[in-house]
Every structure is written in structure tokens, then in C-alpha cells.
Design a protein around this motif. Structure first.
Motif, PDB file in Angstrom:
ATOM      1  N   ALA A 231      46.715 -29.357  22.452  1.00 27.41           N
ATOM      2  CA  ALA A 231      47.437 -30.155  21.470  1.00 27.41           C
ATOM      3  C   ALA A 231      48.773 -30.679  21.987  1.00 27.41           C
ATOM      4  O   ALA A 231      49.446 -31.437  21.298  1.00 27.41           O
ATOM      5  N   ARG A 232      49.171 -30.288  23.197  1.00 28.30           N
ATOM      6  CA  ARG A 232      50.460 -30.745  23.737  1.00 28.30           C
ATOM      7  C   ARG A 232      50.433 -32.242  24.055  1.00 28.30           C
ATOM      8  O   ARG A 232      51.396 -32.952  23.822  1.00 28.30           O
ATOM      9  N   GLY A 233      49.333 -32.709  24.612  1.00 25.50           N
ATOM     10  CA  GLY A 233      49.254 -34.132  24.983  1.00 25.50           C
ATOM     11  C   GLY A 233      50.141 -34.479  26.156  1.00 25.50           C
ATOM     12  O   GLY A 233      50.907 -35.443  26.116  1.00 25.50           O
ATOM     13  N   CYS A 234      50.049 -33.691  27.223  1.00 26.28           N
ATOM     14  CA  CYS A 234      50.882 -33.933  28.407  1.00 26.28           C
ATOM     15  C   CYS A 234      50.592 -35.311  28.984  1.00 26.28           C
ATOM     16  O   CYS A 234      49.446 -35.748  29.019  1.00 26.28           O
ATOM     17  N   ASN A 235      51.625 -35.951  29.458  1.00 26.42           N
ATOM     18  CA  ASN A 235      51.476 -37.256  30.095  1.00 26.42           C
ATOM     19  C   ASN A 235      50.984 -37.039  31.517  1.00 26.42           C
ATOM     20  O   ASN A 235      51.573 -36.264  32.268  1.00 26.42           O
ATOM     21  N   ILE A 236      49.906 -37.710  31.856  1.00 26.62           N
ATOM     22  CA  ILE A 236      49.327 -37.510  33.188  1.00 26.62           C
ATOM     23  C   ILE A 236      49.090 -38.834  33.881  1.00 26.62           C
ATOM     24  O   ILE A 236      49.148 -39.896  33.271  1.00 26.62           O
ATOM     25  N   ARG A 237      48.832 -38.714  35.158  1.00 28.85           N
ATOM     26  CA  ARG A 237      48.427 -39.853  35.962  1.00 28.85           C
ATOM     27  C   ARG A 237      47.000 -39.552  36.399  1.00 28.85           C
ATOM     28  O   ARG A 237      46.737 -38.481  36.919  1.00 28.85           O
ATOM     29  N   THR A 466      47.570 -37.923  18.529  1.00 30.03           N
ATOM     30  CA  THR A 466      48.807 -37.381  17.979  1.00 30.03           C
ATOM     31  C   THR A 466      48.928 -35.937  18.443  1.00 30.03           C
ATOM     32  O   THR A 466      48.005 -35.158  18.255  1.00 30.03           O
ATOM     33  N   ASN A 467      50.035 -35.603  19.069  1.00 33.40           N
ATOM     34  CA  ASN A 467      50.119 -34.236  19.574  1.00 33.40           C
ATOM     35  C   ASN A 467      50.625 -33.302  18.482  1.00 33.40           C
ATOM     36  O   ASN A 467      50.874 -33.714  17.345  1.00 33.40           O
ATOM     37  N   PHE A 468      50.771 -32.018  18.799  1.00 32.78           N
ATOM     38  CA  PHE A 468      51.033 -31.014  17.762  1.00 32.78           C
ATOM     39  C   PHE A 468      52.331 -31.288  17.008  1.00 32.78           C
ATOM     40  O   PHE A 468      52.497 -30.870  15.871  1.00 32.78           O
ATOM     41  N   SER A 469      53.265 -32.005  17.640  1.00 32.86           N
ATOM     42  CA  SER A 469      54.538 -32.259  16.963  1.00 32.86           C
ATOM     43  C   SER A 469      54.530 -33.592  16.224  1.00 32.86           C
ATOM     44  O   SER A 469      55.548 -34.015  15.711  1.00 32.86           O
ATOM     45  N   GLY A 470      53.370 -34.268  16.200  1.00 33.82           N
ATOM     46  CA  GLY A 470      53.272 -35.523  15.465  1.00 33.82           C
ATOM     47  C   GLY A 470      53.582 -36.750  16.290  1.00 33.82           C
ATOM     48  O   GLY A 470      53.626 -37.861  15.760  1.00 33.82           O
ATOM     49  N   ARG A 471      53.765 -36.584  17.592  1.00 32.56           N
ATOM     50  CA  ARG A 471      54.065 -37.726  18.452  1.00 32.56           C
ATOM     51  C   ARG A 471      52.775 -38.483  18.755  1.00 32.56           C
ATOM     52  O   ARG A 471      51.807 -37.900  19.266  1.00 32.56           O
ATOM     53  N   VAL A 472      52.746 -39.758  18.425  1.00 27.91           N
ATOM     54  CA  VAL A 472      51.548 -40.571  18.665  1.00 27.91           C
ATOM     55  C   VAL A 472      51.654 -41.164  20.066  1.00 27.91           C
ATOM     56  O   VAL A 472      52.652 -41.794  20.402  1.00 27.91           O
ATOM     57  N   GLN A 473      50.627 -40.935  20.885  1.00 25.80           N
ATOM     58  CA  GLN A 473      50.679 -41.407  22.269  1.00 25.80           C
ATOM     59  C   GLN A 473      49.460 -42.257  22.594  1.00 25.80           C
ATOM     60  O   GLN A 473      48.334 -41.897  22.271  1.00 25.80           O
ATOM     61  N   TYR A 474      49.720 -43.349  23.268  1.00 24.07           N
ATOM     62  CA  TYR A 474      48.662 -44.286  23.648  1.00 24.07           C
ATOM     63  C   TYR A 474      48.133 -43.941  25.036  1.00 24.07           C
ATOM     64  O   TYR A 474      48.888 -43.514  25.899  1.00 24.07           O
ATOM     65  N   PHE A 475      46.852 -44.100  25.239  1.00 28.13           N
ATOM     66  CA  PHE A 475      46.303 -43.999  26.594  1.00 28.13           C
ATOM     67  C   PHE A 475      45.322 -45.139  26.820  1.00 28.13           C
ATOM     68  O   PHE A 475      44.611 -45.540  25.905  1.00 28.13           O
ATOM     69  N   PRO A 476      45.305 -45.701  28.019  1.00 22.82           N
ATOM     70  CA  PRO A 476      44.462 -46.870  28.281  1.00 22.82           C
ATOM     71  C   PRO A 476      43.109 -46.492  28.868  1.00 22.82           C
ATOM     72  O   PRO A 476      42.891 -45.356  29.275  1.00 22.82           O
ATOM     73  N   LEU A 477      42.242 -47.461  28.931  1.00 24.61           N
ATOM     74  CA  LEU A 477      40.959 -47.291  29.616  1.00 24.61           C
ATOM     75  C   LEU A 477      41.225 -47.241  31.121  1.00 24.61           C
ATOM     76  O   LEU A 477      41.979 -48.049  31.641  1.00 24.61           O
ATOM     77  N   VAL A 478      40.617 -46.279  31.797  1.00 33.75           N
ATOM     78  CA  VAL A 478      40.824 -46.148  33.238  1.00 33.75           C
ATOM     79  C   VAL A 478      39.602 -46.655  33.998  1.00 33.75           C
ATOM     80  O   VAL A 478      39.707 -47.484  34.891  1.00 33.75           O
ATOM     81  N   VAL A 479      38.430 -46.140  33.629  1.00 34.06           N
ATOM     82  CA  VAL A 479      37.185 -46.566  34.282  1.00 34.06           C
ATOM     83  C   VAL A 479      36.172 -46.896  33.186  1.00 34.06           C
ATOM     84  O   VAL A 479      36.252 -46.353  32.101  1.00 34.06           O
ATOM     85  N   PRO A 480      35.227 -47.802  33.467  1.00 28.52           N
ATOM     86  CA  PRO A 480      34.245 -48.129  32.432  1.00 28.52           C
ATOM     87  C   PRO A 480      33.321 -46.940  32.150  1.00 28.52           C
ATOM     88  O   PRO A 480      33.129 -46.087  33.015  1.00 28.52           O
ATOM     89  N   PRO A 481      32.732 -46.862  30.947  1.00 31.97           N
ATOM     90  CA  PRO A 481      31.863 -45.731  30.615  1.00 31.97           C
ATOM     91  C   PRO A 481      30.657 -45.640  31.536  1.00 31.97           C
ATOM     92  O   PRO A 481      30.167 -46.650  32.046  1.00 31.97           O
ATOM     93  N   LEU A 482      30.184 -44.417  31.745  1.00 35.25           N
ATOM     94  CA  LEU A 482      29.019 -44.188  32.601  1.00 35.25           C
ATOM     95  C   LEU A 482      27.735 -44.489  31.836  1.00 35.25           C
ATOM     96  O   LEU A 482      27.662 -44.257  30.629  1.00 35.25           O
TER      97      LEU A 482
END
Lengths: 542, 196
Positions: A231-237, A466-482
Motif C-alpha cells: 500500500a506504500r506505492g513506492c516510486n520506481i523506475r 491511491t496509496n495508504f495515506s490517500g496520495r493519488v499517483q499516476y503510472f504510465p504504460l511501459v510495454v504493450p500487454p502480452l
């Protein structure tokens, strides 16, 4: 202390920084990268690598910019002859015992020794002595491998285990050029954050055992994303391959790395999150729509959604809508949850939408990053499903199935077997008249369902969580679906079309706008704003 | 400038008109037949002389009777690759992917693995070169930090019945030997012929 801010000049440009700021940070503010190895903004200052030497006027000799506090009227030269010479000489010392085995080193390509050697290095070696031999390819933990010869003794990893993970496994032993990084006798580097030492190691001394020899880093592309491990929603690369798929065992996603976000995860991610990429493209992925009691052919999306719609409609007309339950994953995006609510609650009038599963006994919150709740978007589920559902707990639904009150279920991307046991799930689903699973993987729960719809994993779609503290975070498409997999939003949209209900948009942005207009927590947030806030990968490495 | 000149010359050629005798045609046919006959007879005559060893080279018989007769290759000519072995027989290659990275034709595919001997940390598990794609640029040889790949086998007649057959694997590449080194006399002879 005097004033709150100080003004200093770096390379002829004036900059104002809060008092107490180090010169290296002040330079970063101007976009000037001062070469450094041991300095890390999240760790204490060691000053051991001496690589960040700069010339400061009125100082008798070059000073390390990581430890020198910026003062009013200070004039710093990071690129003068003195600074350059000091750096080149320092680099020569650091390379004195470096084995230069870049061809077999996994760090090659993202190694700061290589980078600074190309910019400030002294190209012709003046050293005649033999290099000191140390241990190579030494396993010091479940995830980390140590090559002592490559180590420049910056002590970042030692400080990490002392200050961040507080597990104190690493130390530097012996003296002089026999100094060697190692784990304390009898200790192995197996804390839940051990992978971070690989990220902060500026050279190839600490490398990832999991990533070892899989793919050279220059073949990888990077995209910023959000970890879905808890539920943390860490920002990753996300580092991924698009071509040359004979590397990395033919899989596209090669590794997750932390992405700096001071409000969520700082510089770190946990090992569980770091290695969660493995499930994204494992052999249990569901590639094609399937009917489990069918002939094994791929019916295709159009045919299967039609059959599902017929089966579901006839089930509802026979047993009533009260006999149907939806079990949603609390790791779906906000948009998918909204679409599920539109389809199942507003469209089909199903009132039992369950997502809540209590965390297991081993799952606990720790005081750094890890959350007990292993779902990425429980907060969002509470907001979106919470107000309307009559059965939030999955346990309630299972009890009702056992009682025979629920005769059909729709499972959205969730495996119930780890929490409730494979045997129980199989027994319960045996009595169901209709079962549909839309999700990314094959597991005990999905195998016991009649209709299977393949959906994309989080790297294959875009959305917000939305992470445990209510922060809404966007993430993009990285690779097309298999395979034939589709994003959940599109799967729900097709299902809705087959059931001849209100159309559901497949554009996450449009769905989010509808959602933000209805749910209080998301009011005033726009999708474009979230995309803007989703920080791209920082140019200056820490 | 040069390009403009080329365009001009090409335009002039397109405009070239035939003269009277060329337009009559019959004389041009006879002239063409004469050229063919001259070469046919000359070739036949001198090749027979050559066959019996009476003469060695003649300007009228430039044809090399491949594959019975093969051209001497220049010593630095880039030919089929081979992978060099260490003294203990294992490949020198450490799977650093330099050649794969530099290859402009994307014909090299290497899969790395953990070394099988204590002194070898990384080794190629597989090393495929698709000779159907290779353009013989020699960058792989230049990029290799270990001198593990060379293009000195002297083999140029690379052919297969399928696309897959053109892909050479690590065992094939390791089994290839360098072309025979020429003696000084041979090199002199070669140079004389090339300068001729």
C-alpha cells in the motif's frame, strides 16, 4: 545562526540556499553536477572518496564540497584547473587497485568510475606496482554479490546498513590498501532492504545476484512507474528491453529500481517490491481468453464476452441478482474500480462487491517503507466501493457461498488461495453456477473459474492508484500487454458492451474525470495534474 | 559540384542520338558478333595452353576457374569469423556484448552465463552469428577487448540451404582455424599480382 539563507557564487553564477546547505547541494540547485562517490543525500557524510574536491577562493587548498557548508559570499570554482587536477589525481588513486574488469562487470554502463574517468580521468596510468588482489564474486546475502577488488571503499553501503536499514551487517576491515568491505562474521546481508546497497554502490562492487549477467544495462530503456507490491506505492523506475529479447531469458521487464520521491519512499524500495517484477511475465500469465470446460481453443474476445453475457443474464434471471458476488482486487487502479462499480453496481445492480482480505500474520508495517497491506490501492477501494457495497469482506462472500446463498462470482484479478487456502477455494467454487475470472495470472482461483479473461499487469496499462495515506499517483504504460491480454478497463468495457449496458470509456483519463466528479476524496484532482506530478527520472543521480 | 556534373553527364547520355551507320543496324550486329567471337576463340585457345601449363597468365584469360582455382586473398581481408580459445581450450570470450552492441547489422546474439571454471567469471553460453546478415565490417573484431573474435579464417564461400543454416553457433565458431600463413615468397607473388 545568522540569516536563514546564504548567497554564494558557484562557477560565476549566484545561488541562494538555506544556511547549512552543503556546497555540493547548492551546485546541484544550479544544475552543476560535482563528481562524487561517497556522498549521498540520504546518508551521513563520510568524506572518504575526496572526489568532490572544488576550489574555493580564500581556502588554502581544494575542499570537499560534500562537507563544506555554504557560506555567505563564498566563491566556488568546480571546473577550474585546480579542481580538475585534484579530481584527476583522486581518480587515479581510486583506480590504483581497480581491476578494470568492465567487460564482465554488470555495473558497466551505469558505473560512476567509468563516467568520471571519461570526463575527468587521467588517461595514461603512471602506476607501476601490481594491483592488490582481493576476493571476487563473493556472495554476501540472498540478493547481493560483492567484488572487493572493484570496491573504492566509499562506505555508502556501510552507512546504509547502519542508518537506514539499521541492520549493521557491513563493515570495512583491515588497513591501507588491504582495506576490504565485508559482512561481519556470521552475518549475511539479508535485511528486507538489502537491494538498495546495489543502487547506492557507485561502482560494480555490489551487484544484484538476480540481475547478474542477464542483460547489459545499455540495452535497457527506462520508464517511471509505481510499485504495486504494497500500500506504500513506492516510486520506481522500470528498466525494460524492447529489442534483443534473447537477453533476460526473453522477458521484457528486467528490473525495478527506486525513483526518488521525498514524499513517499525517499531513495529506497524494499526487496519484495524490487523483485516483484518477476511475477509480471512469469509462466503463469494468462495470455488468451479461455473457457475451462471448453475444448481449449481460444474463442477470441468477441465470442467469449458474448457467451459470458448470455450465461450471466440467464443466471441472473434464474437465481436473481442477489446470488452474484464480485470479488475485486484492491490492487486495481482507481479507474478500473470505478468502471467495475459502473458495470456491476449501477449496470447489473450487484450489491456484493468484496475486496477486503485481512493481512496475513507475517505481514506487518515496519517503520521504513513496508506496509502490512499488500494491495496497492486499498485506500481507493474503500473510497470507491466502500459507500455502496453490502459485503466488503471476502470472508463474508465465502461464507455465503458455503451457505448456498451466493451461486455465482466474478473475480477481478485476485488470487484468494494464499489467504484462504487452495482446498477451500476449490471446494467452494465447485458449487458455483457461474464463475468468471478477469485477471493477469493463472492460479488456484482462476483455474477453478469457468470463463477466464486475460488482463494486463500494471506495467502494461496506465492509470492511477491511491496509496495508504490517500496520495493519488499516476503510472504510465511501459510495454504493450502480452498475448491477447487487455487492460482491465477495456475488458470491463467490452463486457459492458456485450451485456448491452451503459458504455464504459476505455480512456483512463476520461474515467478518472467521471470518478473525480463523484467521490469526495478525488474531488478537485485532475488527471493531467497527476501526470504532471508523476516525476520523470531525475537527470542528476544521487 | 561533383554531383551536378554527374547529373549533367547522365542527362547528356540520355539525349545521345544514334548515327546513320548505327541506325542501319546490320553493321552493329556484325561488330557485336566479332567481339563475341574474338573472346570465345581467344579464351578457348589460351585456356587450352594454360591447361597444359604452357602459359600461366594472359590478358585474354582473366577468368579464374573457381572453385578449382582460387584467388589468393590479401592477408588483412576480413573473412568468416572465428572465436579464439584460451590456452586451456575454453573460449576467450567473456560475453561482454561489445561486439553485439557495435554490430550495425545486428547479426550477433550472445547469451551470457556464470563461468564454469574458478578463474572465469563470465562466459558465453551461446554465441550466434547470422552470416546471412553480416556485412563483414569487422567492427566486432575491433570492439573486442579480449581479442576473442577474429575474421581470419580465409573462408568466403559461406552458403546454406536455409536461413537458419546461415546462423553459426559457438561450437562452429570455436572449431574454425585461421587461414594458413603465407610464406614471404607467396606474399611477394601476391603483391606482384595485385600490382599488375
Amino acid at each position: 545562526m545568522g540569516s536563514a539563507t546564504v548567497k554564494l557564487t558557484i562557477d560565476g553564477r549566484e545561488v541562494e540556499v538555506p544556511s547549512g546547505t552543503r556546497v555540493i547541494e547548492a551546485a546541484k540547485k544550479l544544475g552543476i553536477e560535482i563528481p562524487h562517490y561517497c556522498y549521498h543525500p540520504a546518508l551521513s557524510i563520510a568524506g572518504s572518496c575526496r572526489m568532490c574536491l572544488v576550489e574555493i577562493e580564500k581556502f588554502p587548498k581544494p575542499a570537499i564540497s560534500c562537507h563544506t557548508v555554504a557560506a555567505d559570499g563564498m566563491v566556488v570554482h568546480t571546473d577550474s584547473g585546480v579542481a580538475k587536477q585534484a579530481r584527476a589525481a583522486m581518480l587515479e588513486f581510486l583506480l590504483a587497485n581497480h581491476p578494470l574488469d568492465c567487460p564482465i562487470c554488470d555495473q558497466a554502463g551505469e558505473c560512476k568510475l567509468q563516467q568520471y574517468y571519461m570526463t575527468v580521468g587521467q588517461y595514461d596510468s603512471a602506476l607501476l606496482d601490481n594491483k592488490v588482489k582481493k576476493s571476487k564474486a563473493k556472495i554476501i546475502g540472498p540478493h547481493v554479490m560483492l567484488d572487493s577488488e572493484r570496491c573504492i571503499l566509499c562506505s555508502r553501503c556501510v552507512r546504509f546498513t547502519d542508518e537506514i536499514s539499521k541492520s549493521h551487517e557491513l563493515g570495512i576491515f583491515n588497513r591501507g590498501d588491504h582495506s576490504e568491505l565485508s559482512n561481519y562474521p556470521g552475518m549475511s546481508l539479508d535485511n528486507p532492504y538489502s537491494g538498495n546497497v546495489v543502487d547506492i554502490c557507485p561502482v560494480g562492487a555490489l551487484t544484484d545476484r538476480d540481475f547478474r549477467f542477464k542483460v547489459r544495462v545499455w540495452y535497457l530503456d527506462s520508464a517511471p512507474s509505481i510499485c504495486h507490491g504494497c500500500a506504500r506505492g513506492c516510486n520506481i523506475r522500470v528498466d525494460y528491453l524492447t529489442r534483443r529479447l534473447h537477453h533476460n531469458d526473453g522477458k521484457r521487464i528486467a528490473r525495478f529500481k527506486p525513483r526518488f520521491n521525498p514524499e513517499v519512499n525517499g531513495h529506497w524500495i524494499c526487496d519484495a517490491g524490487r523483485y516483484s517484477y518477476k511475477t509480471l511475465e512469469d509462466e503463469d500469465r494468462l495470455y488468451n481468453p479461455r473457457v475451462t470446460d471448453g475444448n481449449g481453443d481460444n474463442p477470441g474476445w468477441n465470442a467469449i464476452t458474448g457467451r459470458i453475457a448470455d450465461a450471466l443474464s440467464s443466471h441472473i434471471s434464474e437465481y436473481g441478482v442477489g446470488s452474484v458476488a464480485v470479488i475485486a482486487s484492491a490492487s486495481m487502479t482507481n479507474e478500473e474500480m470505478w468502471a467495475a462499480r459502473q458495470l456491476f453496481y449501477d449496470g447489473l445492480k450487484i450489491e456484493k462487491i468484496a475486496w477486503r482480505i485481512p493481512p496475513g500474520p507475517d505481514d506487518i508495517d515496519d517503520d521504513l517503507l513496508i506496509r502490512a497491506d499488500k494491495n496497492a490501492n486499498t485506500f481507493g477501494a474503500e473510497q470507491i466501493f466502500g459507500p455502496m457495497t453490502h459485503a466488503a469482506d471476502v470472508q463474508q462472500v465465502l461464507d455465503k457461498i458455503a451457505e448456498g446463498k451466493i451461486k455465482a462470482w466474478i473475480v477481478l484479478d485476485r488470487d484468494l488461495s494464499p489467504a484462504f487456502g487452495e482446498e477451500k477455494i476449490r471446494k467452494l467454487t465447485g458449487g458455483l453456477k457461474f464463475s468468471l475470472y478477469a485477471g493477469s495470472h493463472l492460479h488456484a482461483t482462476s483455474r477453478s473459474c469457468r470463463f477466464l479473461l486475460p488482463t494486463a499487469v500494471f506495467t502494461e496499462k496506465e492509470g492511477t492508484i491511491t496509496n495508504f495515506s490517500g496520495r493519488v499517483q499516476y503510472f504510465p504504460l511501459v510495454v504493450p500487454p502480452l498475448g491477447d491480454a487487455l487492460p482491465m478497463l477495456e475488458a470491463l468495457s467490452r463486457l459492458s458492451a456485450a451485456l448491452k449496458l451503459e458504455p464504459i470509456s476505455t480512456d483512463p483519463g476520461a474515467v478518472f474525470t467521471a470518478l473525480a466528479g463523484d467521490i469526495a476524496h478525488f474531488k478537485g484532482t485532475s488527471y493531467a495534474e497527476l501526470i504532471k506530478r508523476w516525476a520523470p527520472i531525475s537527470k542528476i543521480p544521487s | 559540384m561533383a554531383v551536378q556534373n554527374i547529373i549533367k553527364v547522365a542527362a547528356r547520355r540520355r539525349e545521345a542520338t544514334l548515327g546513320f551507320w548505327e541506325r542501319v543496324y546490320i553493321f552493329e550486329v556484325v561488330r557485336g558478333l566479332w567481339i563475341t567471337t574474338e573472346h570465345f576463340v581467344g579464351n578457348l585457345y589460351y585456356h587450352i595452353l594454360k591447361l597444359f601449363g604452357i602459359i600461366k597468365v594472359h590478358p585474354l584469360t582473366p577468368t579464374i576457374q573457381y572453385p578449382e582455382e582460387q584467388r589468393t586473398l590479401a592477408p588483412r581481408l576480413r573473412t568468416l569469423h572465428r572465436l579464439v580459445r584460451r590456452e586451456d581450450g575454453s573460449p576467450r570470450c567473456v560475453a561482454c556484448m561489445m561486439c553485439e552492441t557495435v554490430c550495425p547489422a545486428l547479426c550477433i546474439k550472445i547469451v551470457a552465463a556464470e563461468g564454469d571454471k574458478p578463474q572465469i567469471e563470465k562466459r558465453p553460453k551461446s554465441f550466434d552469428i547470422d552470416m546471412g546478415r553480416c556485412i563483414f565490417c569487422g567492427y566486432c573484431v575491433e570492439a573486442c577487448p579480449e581479442d576473442a573474435i577474429r575474421m581470419d579464417t580465409g573462408i568466403l564461400d559461406i552458403a546454406a540451404y536455409s536461413r537458419e543454416g546461415m546462423v553459426l553457433d559457438i561450437d562452429t565458431l570455436l572449431s574454425l582455424q585461421p587461414a594458413q600463413r603465407r610464406t614471404d615468397k607467396e606474399v611477394d607473388e601476391l603483391q606482384r599480382r595485385l600490382l599488375q
